[in-house]
Design an enzyme around this catalytic site. Structure first.
Site, PDB file in Angstrom:
ATOM      1  CB  THR A 353      -0.873  -0.020   1.274  1.00  0.00           C
ATOM      2  OG1 THR A 353      -1.644  -1.212   1.253  1.00  0.00           O
ATOM      3  CG2 THR A 353      -1.761   1.184   1.365  1.00  0.00           C
ATOM      4  CB  ILE A 354       1.494   4.244  -1.835  1.00  0.00           C
ATOM      5  CG1 ILE A 354       0.353   4.565  -2.825  1.00  0.00           C
ATOM      6  CG2 ILE A 354       2.516   3.334  -2.483  1.00  0.00           C
ATOM      7  CD1 ILE A 354      -0.143   5.984  -2.791  1.00  0.00           C
TER       8      ILE A 354
END
Length: 536
Positions: A353-354
């Site tokens: 995830t970012i």
């Protein structure tokens, strides 16, 4: 908040102060966001530009085939958007059992049958249409340039690229897109992604319609069909992100806001609701008592979340029941200060995830998260347009229950943006990425800031723990050895981990210091990634 700006933890970062702010896990993405602010755009414009750039510069965590969520302060109120993808119309428990055997419990972890319809691009478009100031095509231009010209691979991203290659190298389109020399790029090597640039241009020119109704949707449906999947053009055309009202919990005079289920943000709210019943500030910030209380509260929250949370319409209890003060106080009474416990779900009916964030001098703030779920996600990459598909379908169950797969349904989701307010006014947009580490990171960093007045960068740099299952937790190697030894004495089963990238998440924080046009923000970026806190 009168922060202590002394940082007691080893770090390569310092807090940044500015009236316009962007914080991401890659410098080029942060600068893409700043370009939009310089052009007269607002925080939403900056976030979309940064998010588009992140699909290129950190493909180990997200891509054009990601999902996304956001919470934003629009100047008057908080708004939430849920951009998590839905199951194709052909997905049923029988579909998966016929392909993967009668004993299958979930959709597969990798491959085309792990990917739901991607929601990130539609989320960018929806945010731009409602709140953006600049033309949508302008927002994607930095990402197009980076994809075409290429960028030199940074250290942390490269490590995860190499680690993912053995498992994913043989999946459809992966080697063609991400192993340009038959291997992962080395640190400092130039990586170019012309296929993704082609997709970004088409998305920019059509305001996303190419992705859901045009040539990209057709290419994705064809790619799925050729690899045995069930995705059809109609599945993409039917997708719409959902505007939602965030759920919240008061804590020490502040209010934490999260996206409602199908996400796991409610876990952070429940853990804080449990911790309200203890005087955390009376314990040393890095001592065993404070850490033990936080770990046990998080375990209690997860016990209920894993039992009850799914898409809201399928849940057998309400979020209000799960967040009820009396219920959480009763759960708090189960904590034994001298002993770690393996908690079971209660009964609330009785009561890779970012993440990025941006804020502007007019007071708009946005908390934005985008993910392929497990690293490169499904491992499947449509080669014509470089669409790296997430593997969120693996979050479904094939067993009867709230999270059982069904056509058009959204799975239990891990990615969660967060937002903090006080007396109805914005205070902080923040998030900590990394699977089930996300609510745990929200809890730990917020406690450090609110209970112990640690500044956002110090709270970000401080050593973290991560609850797994039962009595098992991981701790970062820099955690105080005396604290670790005492936690072990209390029954916690601890593994000390040195690789912090996935195990302990990575956060970005923007805290409003006063009136933005006059005072501004303090900005932090996690040293566990290649990121940058930037502003002007």
């Amino acid at each position: 908040m009168n922060f202590d700006f002394h940082n007691p933890y080893p770090t390569t970062r310092v807090p940044v102060f500015a009236r316009n702010a962007v914080s991401t896990s890659h410098p080029l993405a942060a600068q893409a966001g700043l370009r939009m602010l310089w052009k007269g755009g607002n925080a939403v414009d900056a976030a979309i530009a940064a998010a588009a750039a992140m699909t290129i510069v950190e493909p180990v965590s997200n891509g054009l085939g990601s999902d996304a969520f956001a919470i934003l302060w629009d100047g008057k109120q908080l708004q939430g958007i849920n951009g998590s993808g839905r199951a194709p119309a052909g997905w049923t428990p029988e579909y998966f059992r016929n392909k993967y055997g009668a004993d299958a419990k979930t959709p597969p972890k990798r491959g085309i049958d792990s990917a739901t319809v991607p929601g990130a691009v539609a989320t960018w478009v929806a945010l731009s249409e409602r709140y953006g100031k600049l033309p949508f095509a302008d927002l994607l231009q930095p990402a197009v340039e980076i994809a075409e010209r290429g960028y030199l691979l940074p250290i942390v991203v490269q490590q995860k690229w190499v680690a993912a290659t053995p498992e994913l190298g043989s999946l459809p389109g992966f080697a063609q897109s991400f192993l340009p020399w038959g291997r992962a790029p080395r640190v400092g090597e130039l990586f170019q992604f012309p296929a993704a640039a082609r997709a970004l241009r088409a998305i920019a020119e059509t305001r996303g319609k190419a992705f859901y109704e045009g040539e990209i949707a057709e290419a994705l449906a064809r790619f799925s069909r050729e690899n045995g999947g069930a995705h059809a053009v109609q599945d993409f055309a039917a997708f719409r992100p959902e505007w939602v009202t965030p759920i919240s919990k008061e804590y020490r005079g502040y209010t934490l806001h999260e996206i409602p289920p199908n996400g796991q943000g409610i876990a952070a709210l429940m853990a804080l609701g449990i911790l309200k019943n203890f005087d955390l500030a009376s314990h040393k910030v890095d001592g065993a008592d404070s850490q033990h209380l936080q770990i046990e509260a998080m375990k209690l929250a997860f016990a209920d979340v894993y039992r009850y949370v799914a898409e809201r319409g399928a849940m057998e209890v309400t979020t209000e029941q799960m967040l009820d003060d009396a219920y959480l106080a009763s759960r708090a009474k189960l904590i034994d200060m001298k002993r770690a416990q393996d908690f079971r779900a209660g009964n609330p009916v009785k009561g890779g995830t970012i993440y990025l964030t941006a804020a502007d001098e007019n007071g708009m703030m946005i908390s934005f998260i985008q993910s392929n779920y497990m690293g490169f996600g499904s491992g499947c990459v449509e080669p014509t347009f470089g669409i790296s598909l997430q593997n969120r379908g693996h979050g479904f169950s094939l067993e009867p229950g709230a999270n059982q797969v069904a056509p058009g349904k959204r799975p239990f989701h891990t990615i969660i943006p967060a937002f903090l307010t006080k007396e109805g006014q914005p205070v902080m947009s923040f998030g900590v990425m990394g699977g089930n580490m996300q609510p745990q990171g929200h809890l730990q960093t917020l406690v450090r800031m609110v209970d112990y007045q640690q500044n956002p960068q110090a709270a970000c740099d401080a050593p973290r723990w991560r609850f797994n299952t039962g009595l098992e937790i991981n701790v970062e190697h820099q955690m105080d050895k005396g604290t670790v030894e005492e936690l072990v004495r209390r029954g916690h089963r601890i593994d000390v981990i040195e690789d912090s990238y996935q195990d302990f998440g990575a956060g970005q924080f923007i805290w409003r210091m006063g009136e933005p046009s006059r005072e501004g923000y303090v900005i932090a970026s996690d040293s566990r990634r290649d990121g940058l806190a930037a502003g002007f």
